[in-house]
Design a protein around this motif. Structure first.
Motif, PDB file in Angstrom:
ATOM      1  N   GLY A 128      -3.582  -4.096   0.123  1.00  0.00           N
ATOM      2  CA  GLY A 128      -2.871  -4.984  -0.798  1.00  0.00           C
ATOM      3  C   GLY A 128      -1.447  -4.507  -1.059  1.00  0.00           C
ATOM      4  N   ALA A 129      -1.282  -3.188  -1.154  1.00  0.00           N
ATOM      5  CA  ALA A 129       0.063  -2.626  -1.353  1.00  0.00           C
ATOM      6  C   ALA A 129       0.943  -2.919  -0.149  1.00  0.00           C
ATOM      7  N   LEU A 130       0.416  -2.720   1.047  1.00  0.00           N
ATOM      8  CA  LEU A 130       1.211  -2.982   2.249  1.00  0.00           C
ATOM      9  C   LEU A 130       1.556  -4.460   2.378  1.00  0.00           C
ATOM     10  N   ARG A 131       0.597  -5.329   2.066  1.00  0.00           N
ATOM     11  CA  ARG A 131       0.878  -6.770   2.118  1.00  0.00           C
ATOM     12  C   ARG A 131       1.988  -7.140   1.143  1.00  0.00           C
ATOM     13  N   MET A 132       1.923  -6.603  -0.069  1.00  0.00           N
ATOM     14  CA  MET A 132       2.961  -6.893  -1.059  1.00  0.00           C
ATOM     15  C   MET A 132       4.326  -6.421  -0.559  1.00  0.00           C
ATOM     16  N   GLU A 175       9.694  -7.375   1.266  1.00  0.00           N
ATOM     17  CA  GLU A 175      10.732  -7.024   2.242  1.00  0.00           C
ATOM     18  C   GLU A 175      11.279  -8.294   2.886  1.00  0.00           C
ATOM     19  N   GLN A 176      10.393  -9.223   3.243  1.00  0.00           N
ATOM     20  CA  GLN A 176      10.834 -10.482   3.852  1.00  0.00           C
ATOM     21  C   GLN A 176      11.706 -11.285   2.896  1.00  0.00           C
ATOM     22  N   MET A 187       9.356   1.892   0.526  1.00  0.00           N
ATOM     23  CA  MET A 187       9.696   1.081   1.700  1.00  0.00           C
ATOM     24  C   MET A 187       8.674   1.297   2.800  1.00  0.00           C
ATOM     25  N   LEU A 188       8.478   0.267   3.587  1.00  0.00           N
ATOM     26  CA  LEU A 188       7.597   0.357   4.749  1.00  0.00           C
ATOM     27  C   LEU A 188       8.263   1.167   5.844  1.00  0.00           C
ATOM     28  N   ARG A 248       5.177  -1.674   9.883  1.00  0.00           N
ATOM     29  CA  ARG A 248       5.577  -2.994  10.385  1.00  0.00           C
ATOM     30  C   ARG A 248       4.915  -3.276  11.734  1.00  0.00           C
ATOM     31  N   SER A 249       4.936  -2.287  12.600  1.00  0.00           N
ATOM     32  CA  SER A 249       4.346  -2.423  13.928  1.00  0.00           C
ATOM     33  C   SER A 249       2.846  -2.674  13.842  1.00  0.00           C
TER      34      SER A 249
END
Length: 157
Positions: A48-52, A57-58, A107-108, A113-114
């Motif tokens: 959920g954190a990564l999705r957010m 970021e987008q 930040m990711l 991202r990959s």
């Protein structure tokens, strides 16, 4: 306990069918996320954190640890543990806030991202293709419906 709702009109049947479609879509998302959690060796909150972070970021937004805690409804201590886990796994970095020297942002990494592109890329392409079959007006109606469903799922109060 609430009594089960039994559709009694044609309209009720359509409403029930729409709600069943939402449930089926939700189930497919659950299966997709379960697969990702297993492949990425993370729990639901981590994902959920990564999705957010990807969404923010987008949208060109920066994310502070507090933003994550609020979004995920977790404590400061849990947020710190989550950030530590995802940083060690290579998915996040913490950097100074671009405008507030006292704050930090999350930040990711390119690895995150990959990994998301690998897991979501083809599915997102197919979803875009499916959405392209609908008119702008239909898509706006779908967006309004889904936003209403999201609000309906919020706790009362």
């Amino acid at each position: 306990m609430a009594k089960p709702w039994i559709p009694s009109t044609e309209r009720d049947v359509v409403v029930m069918s729409a709600l069943e479609a939402v449930r089926a879509f939700s189930d497919s998302l659950d299966r997709m996320y379960a697969g990702m959690r297993g492949d990425m060796d993370m729990n639901t909150t981590d994902l959920g954190a990564l999705r957010m972070l990807i969404i923010r970021e987008q949208q060109g937004e920066v994310v502070k640890p507090h933003d994550l805690a609020t979004h995920l409804a977790i404590s400061t201590a849990s947020t710190t543990k989550l950030l530590d886990r995802l940083t060690v796994a290579g998915y996040l970095t913490r950097k100074p806030h671009p405008h507030d020297r006292r704050a930090r942002i999350v930040m990711l990494t390119e690895e995150a991202r990959s990994t998301f592109r690998r897991h979501f890329g083809e599915r997102l392409r197919r979803m875009r293709d499916a959405a392209a079959a609908y008119s702008d007006e239909e898509l706006r109606t779908i967006m309004r419906f889904l936003a209403d469903m999201e609000r309906a799922m919020l706790p009362e109060g």
